[in-house]
Design a protein around this motif. Structure first.
Motif: not given
Length: 343
Positions: A61-65, A256-260
């Motif tokens: 998976a890649y980030p939702d954004f 996925k991506g929330d900690a980015e």
């Protein structure tokens, strides 16, 4: 401005590989970020302009954004469609390896990539490339792999027919891999490329909003939690770090991506030159993901190599520890105390 990358011989070889191949597959590293996804999407769109029908495979998976980027609906996730992806990798004629310098960075895909009889081209900007390829385009001085993809398209004479669908992900990748052009982005070639991408009528402000102003409510609450309760500042070393446990992530409905980008925030503290985040894997026990960011000439990539089984760029690096989150925190404190004295 001359932004060509390849010698005449290398250029002829790369163009020949594309021309001679009917089946072309593009892949990138595990946990794809904006640069990896952008490079895959941008190069695939260029290949379509040549009449090719490229396949895009990412490890997981890649980030939702990044879901809004044009062409993401065509991406195949290896972790969800392993058998199908293995068939594609086995049958492809040309494999473009984007944004990784070692096949180990593709995790579960590594065996299939290695076993594939396809001719392979690496296009990457990380240090110390370590892959058996037919052509290696490795430029660690580049701000991103998307920069390299643009320069390759430019050198191959593909800029005039470049579509907005190609330009948007390339700009997005350059933007995200430089933190919105706040680090590793002082070379004039970067801004020349941006000026050319703008002629394709991309909306750079909207791209920024889609990435950085597109989080969930829970991501915002997670940010406050990290800054108020989890951040540990070690001013005597000019460093800060924080940990995110599996329970923390569950509490804030992590996707996925929330900690980015959270790891960048402690660098706003006056006198801080290093920031480290530790995130417990949501599925595998005793696996902790490490992200490091620094400013000026502080070599967080060297620290990542020495203490965290990783590496990367001078100011942006990563690694992993196979241990408990408590043991990982102890390793971080030791690393800061030992390394920052000499850095």
């Amino acid at each position: 401005m001359n932004i060509n990358l390849l010698t005449d011989e290398e250029l002829a070889k790369f163009q020949g590989l594309i021309t001679e191949s009917d089946k072309i597959t593009l892949c990138c590293h595990r946990s794809p970020d904006g640069d990896a996804v952008g490079a895959v999407l941008g190069m695939a769109e260029y290949l379509r302009s040549l009449g090719k029908v490229p396949v895009m495979i990412v490890p997981d998976a890649y980030p939702d954004f990044l879901q809004w980027l044009p062409g993401t609906e065509r991406i195949i996730r290896y972790d969800k469609h392993k058998s199908f992806a293995d068939e594609l990798l086995a049958g492809t004629e040309l494999l473009l390896c984007l944004d990784f310098n070692s096949v180990t960075r593709t995790d579960d895909m590594a065996a299939s990539i290695t076993a594939s009889a396809a001719r392979k081209v690496m296009i990457d900007h990380h240090l110390a490339p370590d892959m058996d390829t037919d052509l290696c385009v490795s430029r660690p001085e580049a701000c991103s792999t998307c920069e390299l993809v643009f320069r390759l398209i430019w050198q191959m004479g593909g800029f005039e027919q470049m579509t907005k669908k190609c330009a948007v992900p390339l700009y997005c990748g350059m933007m995200t891999d430089t933190g919105g052009f706040t680090y590793n982005s002082t070379r004039p070639e970067i801004f020349f490329i941006i000026s050319q991408l703008l002629t394709k009528r991309i909306n750079k402000d909207k791209i920024y909003r889609n990435v950085y102003n597109n989080y969930s409510e829970w991501r915002m609450r997670l940010t406050g939690y990290v800054l108020y309760q989890k951040m540990v500042v070690m001013p005597e070393h000019g460093a800060a770090y924080f940990t995110l446990t599996r329970d923390d992530l569950k509490k804030f409905h992590y996707i996925k991506g929330d900690a980015e980008g959270l790891v960048n925030m402690p660098l706003q503290i006056k006198g801080t030159k290093l920031s480290i985040s530790l995130r417990q894997d949501t599925e595998k026990d005793n696996l902790v993901w490490v992200s490091l960011r620094s400013v000026d000439d502080f070599p967080c990539n060297r620290m990542a190599e020495l203490y965290f089984n990783g590496g990367g760029h001078l100011n942006a690096s990563g690694g992993r520890l196979e241990c408990t989150i408590e043991e990982a925190e102890a390793t971080v404190r030791k690393a800061i105390q030992e390394f920052c004295k000499n850095a």
